[in-house]
Design a protein around this motif. Structure first.
Motif, PDB file in Angstrom:
ATOM      1  N   GLY A  71     125.252  43.791  19.971  1.00 54.74           N
ATOM      2  CA  GLY A  71     124.239  42.743  20.090  1.00 54.74           C
ATOM      3  C   GLY A  71     122.894  43.269  19.634  1.00 54.74           C
ATOM      4  N   THR A  72     121.839  42.531  19.945  1.00 55.35           N
ATOM      5  CA  THR A  72     120.500  42.952  19.545  1.00 55.35           C
ATOM      6  C   THR A  72     119.908  43.896  20.587  1.00 55.35           C
ATOM      7  OG1 THR A  72     119.531  41.021  20.602  1.00 55.35           O
ATOM      8  CG2 THR A  72     120.071  40.828  18.260  1.00 55.35           C
ATOM      9  N   GLY A  73     118.933  44.653  20.180  1.00 62.22           N
ATOM     10  CA  GLY A  73     118.276  45.600  21.081  1.00 62.22           C
ATOM     11  C   GLY A  73     119.003  46.927  21.121  1.00 62.22           C
ATOM     12  N   THR A  74     118.255  47.984  21.364  1.00 57.59           N
ATOM     13  CA  THR A  74     118.830  49.328  21.312  1.00 57.59           C
ATOM     14  C   THR A  74     119.875  49.585  22.392  1.00 57.59           C
ATOM     15  OG1 THR A  74     116.982  50.203  22.603  1.00 57.59           O
ATOM     16  CG2 THR A  74     116.794  50.335  20.195  1.00 57.59           C
ATOM     17  N   VAL A  75     119.834  48.870  23.511  1.00 56.05           N
ATOM     18  CA  VAL A  75     120.862  49.090  24.539  1.00 56.05           C
ATOM     19  C   VAL A  75     122.223  48.575  24.087  1.00 56.05           C
ATOM     20  CG1 VAL A  75     119.249  49.118  26.486  1.00 56.05           C
ATOM     21  CG2 VAL A  75     120.321  46.968  25.795  1.00 56.05           C
ATOM     22  N   ASN A  76     122.258  47.823  23.005  1.00 56.93           N
ATOM     23  CA  ASN A  76     123.512  47.322  22.446  1.00 56.93           C
ATOM     24  C   ASN A  76     123.958  48.099  21.215  1.00 56.93           C
ATOM     25  OD1 ASN A  76     124.020  45.118  24.279  1.00 56.93           O
ATOM     26  ND2 ASN A  76     122.183  44.207  23.406  1.00 56.93           N
ATOM     27  N   HIS A  77     123.337  49.249  20.991  1.00 55.40           N
ATOM     28  CA  HIS A  77     123.705  50.144  19.891  1.00 55.40           C
ATOM     29  C   HIS A  77     124.173  51.458  20.498  1.00 55.40           C
ATOM     30  CE1 HIS A  77     121.049  48.078  16.640  1.00 55.40           C
ATOM     31  NE2 HIS A  77     121.448  47.207  17.545  1.00 55.40           N
ATOM     32  N   GLY A  78     125.342  51.906  20.107  1.00 53.46           N
ATOM     33  CA  GLY A  78     125.864  53.147  20.666  1.00 53.46           C
ATOM     34  C   GLY A  78     126.437  54.062  19.616  1.00 53.46           C
ATOM     35  N   SER A  79     126.571  55.333  19.983  1.00 55.01           N
ATOM     36  CA  SER A  79     127.192  56.316  19.103  1.00 55.01           C
ATOM     37  C   SER A  79     127.906  57.364  19.957  1.00 55.01           C
ATOM     38  CB  SER A  79     126.162  56.977  18.190  1.00 55.01           C
ATOM     39  OG  SER A  79     125.219  57.697  18.964  1.00 55.01           O
ATOM     40  N   GLY A  80     128.850  58.046  19.331  1.00 54.49           N
ATOM     41  CA  GLY A  80     129.585  59.104  20.018  1.00 54.49           C
ATOM     42  C   GLY A  80     130.196  60.062  19.028  1.00 54.49           C
ATOM     43  N   THR A  81     130.419  61.288  19.472  1.00 54.09           N
ATOM     44  CA  THR A  81     131.007  62.336  18.641  1.00 54.09           C
ATOM     45  C   THR A  81     132.057  63.054  19.458  1.00 54.09           C
ATOM     46  OG1 THR A  81     128.923  62.635  17.437  1.00 54.09           O
ATOM     47  CG2 THR A  81     130.536  64.430  17.300  1.00 54.09           C
ATOM     48  N   THR A  82     133.257  63.174  18.930  1.00 56.35           N
ATOM     49  CA  THR A  82     134.293  63.948  19.622  1.00 56.35           C
ATOM     50  C   THR A  82     134.026  65.429  19.465  1.00 56.35           C
ATOM     51  OG1 THR A  82     135.820  64.184  17.761  1.00 56.35           O
ATOM     52  CG2 THR A  82     135.988  62.148  19.066  1.00 56.35           C
ATOM     53  N   ALA A  83     134.644  66.211  20.298  1.00 57.48           N
ATOM     54  CA  ALA A  83     134.623  67.664  20.113  1.00 57.48           C
ATOM     55  C   ALA A  83     135.475  67.992  18.879  1.00 57.48           C
ATOM     56  CB  ALA A  83     135.184  68.353  21.352  1.00 57.48           C
ATOM     57  N   ARG A  84     135.298  69.178  18.353  1.00 55.60           N
ATOM     58  CA  ARG A  84     136.101  69.627  17.214  1.00 55.60           C
ATOM     59  C   ARG A  84     137.513  69.976  17.683  1.00 55.60           C
ATOM     60  NH1 ARG A  84     133.861  74.525  15.896  1.00 55.60           N
ATOM     61  NH2 ARG A  84     135.043  74.715  13.979  1.00 55.60           N
ATOM     62  N   ALA A  85     138.447  69.725  16.803  1.00 54.59           N
ATOM     63  CA  ALA A  85     139.827  70.140  17.039  1.00 54.59           C
ATOM     64  C   ALA A  85     140.250  70.963  15.830  1.00 54.59           C
ATOM     65  CB  ALA A  85     140.743  68.929  17.186  1.00 54.59           C
ATOM     66  N   CYS A  86     140.844  72.104  16.087  1.00 49.62           N
ATOM     67  CA  CYS A  86     141.234  73.012  15.002  1.00 49.62           C
ATOM     68  C   CYS A  86     142.749  73.180  15.012  1.00 49.62           C
ATOM     69  CB  CYS A  86     140.553  74.355  15.161  1.00 49.62           C
ATOM     70  SG  CYS A  86     138.745  74.235  15.223  1.00 49.62           S
TER      71      CYS A  86
END
Length: 145
Positions: free
Chosen positions: A129-144
């Motif tokens: 949605g609109t507004g920064t609370v409706n914007h998200g991001s994420g990063t998994t840990a590395r897997a080797c």
């Protein structure tokens, strides 16, 4: 004359064998894991919440590994109305970037990278949605692997 026929038949048979070998790295990079069948037997090796600036979870990012195809990709589970990106990166500098649209029950996946013996990780974004609370991001840990 029979020797030439046998040699020609042997050459034709070896061509068939060569074309049925497993796909090379170049042929799997950037491909859809579901349309290629690489999702069969694949499993999630790492996961991370996709969060907004307040730390609220807006979805989940998963780094997948296919032992059969030796590929990684990122999948997301977000609200059906969410849209964003699902990306995978490798330590050798490659990436497969993918943008998704709302729909598909909130289940989306990016393209693959051939990565046997290479570390990989996934990133994801979602906009609900609109507004920064409706914007998200994420990063998994590395897997080797």
């Amino acid at each position: 004359m029979k020797t030439r026929v046998i040699a020609a038949a042997a050459a034709a048979a070896s061509t068939v064998v060569l074309t049925s070998l497993p796909a090379s790295a170049a042929s799997l990079d950037g491909k859809d894991p579901y349309s290629t069948g690489c999702n069969s037997g694949a499993y999630s090796v790492k996961s991370s919440y996709i969060t907004n600036q307040l730390g609220d979870a807006l979805g989940t990012a998963y780094l997948y590994w296919s032992p059969g195809c030796k590929t990684n990709w990122t999948e997301v589970r977000v609200p059906t109305y969410g849209y964003g990106s699902a990306n995978v990166y490798t330590d050798d500098g490659r990436s497969a970037l993918f943008s998704y649209s709302a729909g598909n029950g909130g289940h989306h996946w990016g393209n693959m990278l051939y990565a046997p013996g290479v570390c990989a990780w996934g990133t994801a974004t979602v906009i609900t949605g609109t507004g920064t609370v409706n914007h998200g991001s994420g990063t998994t840990a590395r897997a080797c692997g």
